[in-house]
Enzyme design. Sequence first.
Site, PDB file in Angstrom:
ATOM      1  N   GLY A  62       0.792  -1.220   0.000  1.00  0.00           N
ATOM      2  CA  GLY A  62       0.000   0.000   0.000  1.00  0.00           C
ATOM      3  C   GLY A  62       0.821   1.264   0.000  1.00  0.00           C
ATOM      4  CB  SER A 174      -8.927  -3.442  -0.202  1.00  0.00           C
ATOM      5  OG  SER A 174      -9.279  -2.077  -0.321  1.00  0.00           O
ATOM      6  CB  THR A 246      -7.659  -0.780   6.697  1.00  0.00           C
ATOM      7  OG1 THR A 246      -8.391  -1.067   5.493  1.00  0.00           O
ATOM      8  CG2 THR A 246      -6.266  -0.297   6.323  1.00  0.00           C
TER       9      THR A 246
END
Length: 335
Positions: A62, A174, A246
Amino acid sequence: MYAILQKFLFTQDAEWSHDFTINWLKRTQHNFLNVAYKQHIDDKPVEFLGITFKNPVGLAAGLDKNAECIDAFAAMGFGFIEVGTVTPKAQAGNDKPRMFRLPAGQAIINRMGFNNKGVDYLVEQVKQAKYKGVLGINIGKNKTTPEDEALNDYLICLRKVYAHASYVTVNISSPNTPGLRNLQYGDALTQLLEGLKEEQANLEVKHNKRVPILIKIAPDLEDSELDSMVDSFLTVGIDGVIATNTTLDRDRVKGQEHAEEAGGLSGSVLTDKSQQIVSSLCTKLAGNVPVIGVGGIDSPHAAKARIEAGSPLIQVYSALIYQGPKLIKEIVDSL
């Protein structure tokens, strides 16, 4: 040096600062200016998936999406580097603004949406890099590709990066590509993994080289969902898991500026959630599938906890933004 640069960058827009940093690293990685971030770190080798990692601290995917700064991150002393996420075709990603800092929790929210220059560009950058260490390449699907055709995108990327990667990470976690996380569950996951493993076997023969395939998972999982994923991992024989991506959870940042922005939250506020997933995952896998820990690793203490939970390798990203390259050395020296 980093403290001075950070003070300036943190007065600017988060994505502008990211792009500035990548461009600066790209321009300085092969000249004397790399003294600003170059550091010696003693080797602390780790054997993982039949590969020797010079130390257990890696760069998470990322940050260097297009593999343009591999030699810069190598100079910082990372034990391994993961680039991407890359997709078959170049894509712009989501509308701006799409990256936000939450300094109180050393956190970042992003909804970038796999913005990248495409897999062919990334492969060319990898070829040009001088780095000879362990390189992971993280692959994804294009936003315009329907869920039921996702395997094709992953296969396109796998075939193109295979010869150049130490390992390949399949990003199905993601939160910023619509429908992507649906690939983490049930038959969709099993079919995706079976397709990838079949192609891996073909590529191993073609290149006379075995490149492990790892899956990157989300932290926002119920225990029953994790059980289902583990069943798929063991049934198909996936080589490894990276935990975690995340989070969509905002409990730890309520009331902070930007806290309600859409996207994935990373940083120190993710530490406990990722630690919990890694601990549970390693228990369920019982040593049959190795795990790399990532998410909220912001100190030697957090790194040790993740390693003790069962992930012999760890990765950092957000903490690197807030603390600089010294964090890598602090963690490795503490182990």
